[in-house]
Design a protein around this motif. Structure first.
Motif, PDB file in Angstrom:
ATOM      1  N   ASN A 102      42.734  -5.360  24.428  1.00 30.73           N
ATOM      2  CA  ASN A 102      42.269  -4.825  23.149  1.00 30.73           C
ATOM      3  C   ASN A 102      41.405  -5.820  22.377  1.00 30.73           C
ATOM      4  OD1 ASN A 102      43.722  -2.238  23.144  1.00 30.73           O
ATOM      5  ND2 ASN A 102      45.556  -3.498  23.103  1.00 30.73           N
ATOM      6  N   SER A 103      40.924  -6.855  23.051  1.00 31.98           N
ATOM      7  CA  SER A 103      40.097  -7.872  22.402  1.00 31.98           C
ATOM      8  C   SER A 103      38.626  -7.670  22.762  1.00 31.98           C
ATOM      9  CB  SER A 103      40.549  -9.278  22.824  1.00 31.98           C
ATOM     10  OG  SER A 103      41.888  -9.517  22.454  1.00 31.98           O
ATOM     11  N   LYS A 104      37.768  -8.242  21.943  1.00 34.63           N
ATOM     12  CA  LYS A 104      36.332  -8.255  22.242  1.00 34.63           C
ATOM     13  C   LYS A 104      36.054  -9.368  23.241  1.00 34.63           C
ATOM     14  CE  LYS A 104      31.794  -9.083  20.151  1.00 34.63           C
ATOM     15  NZ  LYS A 104      31.074  -9.429  18.907  1.00 34.63           N
ATOM     16  N   ILE A 105      35.527  -9.007  24.394  1.00 34.90           N
ATOM     17  CA  ILE A 105      35.290  -9.962  25.477  1.00 34.90           C
ATOM     18  C   ILE A 105      33.785 -10.081  25.710  1.00 34.90           C
ATOM     19  CG2 ILE A 105      35.761 -10.563  27.875  1.00 34.90           C
ATOM     20  CD1 ILE A 105      38.245 -10.524  26.157  1.00 34.90           C
ATOM     21  N   ILE A 106      33.283 -11.300  25.643  1.00 30.41           N
ATOM     22  CA  ILE A 106      31.891 -11.585  26.026  1.00 30.41           C
ATOM     23  C   ILE A 106      31.943 -12.281  27.379  1.00 30.41           C
ATOM     24  CG2 ILE A 106      29.777 -12.812  25.448  1.00 30.41           C
ATOM     25  CD1 ILE A 106      30.565 -12.630  22.517  1.00 30.41           C
ATOM     26  N   ASN A 107      31.403 -11.636  28.392  1.00 26.51           N
ATOM     27  CA  ASN A 107      31.408 -12.194  29.744  1.00 26.51           C
ATOM     28  C   ASN A 107      30.057 -12.856  29.997  1.00 26.51           C
ATOM     29  OD1 ASN A 107      31.644 -12.825  32.436  1.00 26.51           O
ATOM     30  ND2 ASN A 107      32.579 -10.885  33.004  1.00 26.51           N
ATOM     31  N   GLU A 108      30.047 -14.183  29.964  1.00 28.99           N
ATOM     32  CA  GLU A 108      28.799 -14.911  30.146  1.00 28.99           C
ATOM     33  C   GLU A 108      28.344 -14.907  31.605  1.00 28.99           C
ATOM     34  OE1 GLU A 108      29.605 -18.792  28.551  1.00 28.99           O
ATOM     35  OE2 GLU A 108      29.102 -18.180  26.516  1.00 28.99           O
ATOM     36  N   SER A 109      29.221 -14.531  32.521  1.00 22.09           N
ATOM     37  CA  SER A 109      28.883 -14.534  33.941  1.00 22.09           C
ATOM     38  C   SER A 109      28.422 -13.172  34.436  1.00 22.09           C
ATOM     39  CB  SER A 109      30.103 -14.974  34.765  1.00 22.09           C
ATOM     40  OG  SER A 109      30.529 -16.264  34.400  1.00 22.09           O
ATOM     41  N   ALA A 110      28.364 -12.191  33.574  1.00 20.04           N
ATOM     42  CA  ALA A 110      27.984 -10.847  33.982  1.00 20.04           C
ATOM     43  C   ALA A 110      26.698 -10.433  33.272  1.00 20.04           C
ATOM     44  CB  ALA A 110      29.103  -9.856  33.659  1.00 20.04           C
ATOM     45  N   PRO A 111      25.874  -9.606  33.878  1.00 20.06           N
ATOM     46  CA  PRO A 111      26.064  -9.039  35.213  1.00 20.06           C
ATOM     47  C   PRO A 111      25.743  -9.999  36.351  1.00 20.06           C
ATOM     48  CG  PRO A 111      24.001  -8.274  34.300  1.00 20.06           C
ATOM     49  CD  PRO A 111      24.658  -9.092  33.219  1.00 20.06           C
ATOM     50  N   VAL A 112      25.057 -11.125  36.042  1.00 15.29           N
ATOM     51  CA  VAL A 112      24.786 -12.155  37.046  1.00 15.29           C
ATOM     52  C   VAL A 112      25.254 -13.485  36.477  1.00 15.29           C
ATOM     53  CG1 VAL A 112      22.829 -10.969  38.126  1.00 15.29           C
ATOM     54  CG2 VAL A 112      22.444 -12.444  36.148  1.00 15.29           C
ATOM     55  N   PRO A 113      25.627 -14.442  37.337  1.00 19.21           N
ATOM     56  CA  PRO A 113      26.121 -15.729  36.827  1.00 19.21           C
ATOM     57  C   PRO A 113      25.081 -16.525  36.052  1.00 19.21           C
ATOM     58  CG  PRO A 113      26.723 -15.409  39.135  1.00 19.21           C
ATOM     59  CD  PRO A 113      25.744 -14.340  38.792  1.00 19.21           C
ATOM     60  N   ARG A 114      23.784 -16.268  36.274  1.00 15.73           N
ATOM     61  CA  ARG A 114      22.742 -17.022  35.591  1.00 15.73           C
ATOM     62  C   ARG A 114      22.915 -16.912  34.074  1.00 15.73           C
ATOM     63  NH1 ARG A 114      18.680 -14.658  37.846  1.00 15.73           N
ATOM     64  NH2 ARG A 114      18.328 -13.206  36.140  1.00 15.73           N
ATOM     65  N   PHE A 115      22.747 -18.052  33.383  1.00 19.07           N
ATOM     66  CA  PHE A 115      23.040 -18.087  31.950  1.00 19.07           C
ATOM     67  C   PHE A 115      21.893 -18.748  31.198  1.00 19.07           C
ATOM     68  CE2 PHE A 115      25.030 -20.014  28.173  1.00 19.07           C
ATOM     69  CZ  PHE A 115      25.628 -18.880  27.631  1.00 19.07           C
ATOM     70  N   ARG A 116      21.487 -18.150  30.071  1.00 22.92           N
ATOM     71  CA  ARG A 116      20.393 -18.694  29.272  1.00 22.92           C
ATOM     72  C   ARG A 116      20.944 -19.637  28.211  1.00 22.92           C
ATOM     73  NH1 ARG A 116      15.872 -15.186  26.025  1.00 22.92           N
ATOM     74  NH2 ARG A 116      17.609 -14.763  24.603  1.00 22.92           N
ATOM     75  N   LYS A 123      36.384 -11.109  36.122  1.00 23.40           N
ATOM     76  CA  LYS A 123      37.128 -11.449  37.327  1.00 23.40           C
ATOM     77  C   LYS A 123      37.387 -12.946  37.334  1.00 23.40           C
ATOM     78  CE  LYS A 123      32.982 -11.885  40.225  1.00 23.40           C
ATOM     79  NZ  LYS A 123      32.015 -11.602  39.172  1.00 23.40           N
ATOM     80  N   VAL A 124      38.204 -13.371  38.273  1.00 24.78           N
ATOM     81  CA  VAL A 124      38.519 -14.790  38.382  1.00 24.78           C
ATOM     82  C   VAL A 124      37.228 -15.575  38.660  1.00 24.78           C
ATOM     83  CG1 VAL A 124      39.791 -16.520  39.709  1.00 24.78           C
ATOM     84  CG2 VAL A 124      40.860 -14.332  39.178  1.00 24.78           C
ATOM     85  N   GLY A 125      37.026 -16.650  37.891  1.00 22.55           N
ATOM     86  CA  GLY A 125      35.821 -17.459  38.025  1.00 22.55           C
ATOM     87  C   GLY A 125      34.776 -17.194  36.972  1.00 22.55           C
ATOM     88  N   ASP A 126      34.905 -16.093  36.223  1.00 22.68           N
ATOM     89  CA  ASP A 126      33.942 -15.779  35.163  1.00 22.68           C
ATOM     90  C   ASP A 126      34.203 -16.639  33.929  1.00 22.68           C
ATOM     91  OD1 ASP A 126      32.759 -13.924  36.745  1.00 22.68           O
ATOM     92  OD2 ASP A 126      33.462 -12.169  35.642  1.00 22.68           O
ATOM     93  N   TYR A 127      33.112 -16.885  33.176  1.00 18.31           N
ATOM     94  CA  TYR A 127      33.222 -17.554  31.879  1.00 18.31           C
ATOM     95  C   TYR A 127      33.180 -16.489  30.795  1.00 18.31           C
ATOM     96  CZ  TYR A 127      33.301 -22.562  32.597  1.00 18.31           C
ATOM     97  OH  TYR A 127      33.713 -23.841  32.878  1.00 18.31           O
ATOM     98  N   ILE A 128      34.216 -16.480  29.954  1.00 19.53           N
ATOM     99  CA  ILE A 128      34.305 -15.454  28.931  1.00 19.53           C
ATOM    100  C   ILE A 128      34.549 -16.093  27.567  1.00 19.53           C
ATOM    101  CG2 ILE A 128      35.183 -13.744  30.565  1.00 19.53           C
ATOM    102  CD1 ILE A 128      37.963 -14.160  29.358  1.00 19.53           C
ATOM    103  N   ILE A 129      34.199 -15.334  26.527  1.00 20.00           N
ATOM    104  CA  ILE A 129      34.491 -15.708  25.138  1.00 20.00           C
ATOM    105  C   ILE A 129      35.342 -14.600  24.551  1.00 20.00           C
ATOM    106  CG2 ILE A 129      33.534 -16.266  22.874  1.00 20.00           C
ATOM    107  CD1 ILE A 129      30.966 -17.122  24.262  1.00 20.00           C
ATOM    108  N   ILE A 130      36.489 -14.948  23.992  1.00 27.46           N
ATOM    109  CA  ILE A 130      37.440 -13.969  23.471  1.00 27.46           C
ATOM    110  C   ILE A 130      37.347 -13.941  21.958  1.00 27.46           C
ATOM    111  CG2 ILE A 130      39.862 -13.276  23.372  1.00 27.46           C
ATOM    112  CD1 ILE A 130      40.269 -14.901  25.930  1.00 27.46           C
ATOM    113  N   ASP A 131      36.969 -12.771  21.421  1.00 26.59           N
ATOM    114  CA  ASP A 131      36.867 -12.582  19.971  1.00 26.59           C
ATOM    115  C   ASP A 131      36.028 -13.676  19.305  1.00 26.59           C
ATOM    116  OD1 ASP A 131      38.314 -10.249  19.915  1.00 26.59           O
ATOM    117  OD2 ASP A 131      40.239 -11.268  19.663  1.00 26.59           O
TER     118      ASP A 131
END
Length: 356
Positions: free
Chosen positions: A240-254, A198-206
């Motif tokens: 159709n891309s591989k999406i890594i959502n760093e903000s899911a399932p919670v915004p906390r990030f290691r 969703k808007v505001g998430d940090y993602i990595i594409i492929d």
């Protein structure tokens, strides 16, 4: 006494019977009108905190009352003896058409009210872009209008087969001409339906581009990288891309901070110092707790890794920077050596004088 037989004969007249039925339904419609105005609206105002139900009652009030009245007309027209041609078909169809138009307008108004009510909350929560939501709203409005039009044609017994055949041919032509746009549109729908991000998430594409989702549009999705570069990606490609959502399932990030110490160091002390540095950083959350793991025996160092969590993925780079500075200072204070690669060259024998 002379009036009673006259009234009895009059009541047996079909037109009078029909008028009595219409009058009864008119009284029922008025009763419903009074109930909505004096009771239902007050209950909605007293027991609900939003004005959405008040608007819905205002929109549906008139169609309900008018529908009751038109049901009375249709009931009266269905009584024996029937109307003579062509009125036996024309008058009921007119009543049904008017009721259909009233309910279609009410449905469109109600949907617009619901769209305006939920648009701000949906945009604020970042579930979907405003333009995509508006497009979906317009699509639903078109679906309501087309459905009402087809229903109206069926009331008047219009043959819909040629219309459907023409629509199928036109649909094929439009699909071929705008296949890329349609692919992007349905790609955006699939992103929304699957809740990939969703808007505001940090993602990595492929495993390549990393950034914050700033907009999910009709044709494309826009991502702002950490270099403040805006990347626009068509939704059909993104779906159709591989999406890594760093903000899911919670915004906390290691975050992971690799550290190497010299052989011979007190490993327990190293671990305690690393945990103390993490605890002193205000951006590192206390739950889950930070942890230290020894990873390997390197060529010139014992390799550790500090694992800790931050509240938001956008803090990843900054807090790794702060933690590394804190670790360097803490190691210096505790006389823990950070080794660096070096090579020792041993010369077994120097050449004799005059030898080349």
């Amino acid at each position: 006494m002379e009036l009673s037989p006259f009234l009895q004969d009059l009541s047996r007249q079909p037109i009078i019977q029909r008028l009595m039925v219409v009058a009864i339904y008119a009284l029922l419609a008025k009763a419903v009108d009074i109930f909505v105005n004096r009771i239902l609206k007050r209950l909605a105002a007293a027991y609900t905190t939003t004005d959405l139900d008040d608007k819905a009652i205002d929109i549906l009030h008139t169609p309900i009352v008018v529908s009751i009245f038109f049901v009375g007309i249709l009931h009266a027209l269905s009584m024996e003896p029937g109307l003579s041609p062509p009125w036996e078909k024309f008058v009921p169809d007119v009543a049904k058409s008017i009721a259909l138009v009233i309910w279609t307008l009410a449905a469109l108004r109600l949907f617009m009210v619901l769209g305006e009510h939920y648009l701000d909350s949906i945009s604020e929560r970042g579930k979907i872009g405003a333009d995509l939501f508006l497009l979906l709203k317009n699509v639903v409005r078109v679906v309501i209008f087309v459905s009402a039009l087809l229903w109206l044609l069926s009331i008047w017994n219009v043959n819909l087969a040629p219309l459907f055949a023409s629509a199928g041919i036109a649909g094929i032509a439009v699909a071929l001409a705008a296949k890329d746009s349609l692919a992007n549109f349905f790609g955006g729908i699939s992103i929304f339906a699957d809740k990939t991000f969703k808007v505001g998430d940090y993602i990595i594409i492929d495993n390549d581009q990393r950034g914050e989702v700033v907009e999910i549009g009709v044709r494309s999705t826009r991502i702002m990288t950490r270099d403040d570069v805006l990347i626009t990606i068509p939704n059909s490609i993104l779906a159709n891309s591989k999406i890594i959502n760093e903000s899911a399932p919670v915004p906390r990030f290691r975050i992971r901070v690799p550290v190497g110490v010299a052989y011979g160091s007190d490993l327990a002390q190293v671990e305690a110092v690393l945990l103390a540095v993490a605890a002193a950083n205000p951006a590192v959350v206390q739950e889950p707790e930070a942890r230290v793991r020894m990873r390997s025996f390197g060529s010139s160092s014992v390799d550790f890794e500090l694992l800790c969590w931050v509240e938001d993925p956008r803090l990843k780079g900054l807090e790794i920077h702060n933690l590394l500075k804190g670790i360097y200072k803490a190691f210096a204070e505790n006389k823990i050596t950070i080794p660096f690669p070096q090579q020792d060259v041993y010369i077994k024998q120097l050449p004799e004088a005059g030898e080349k």
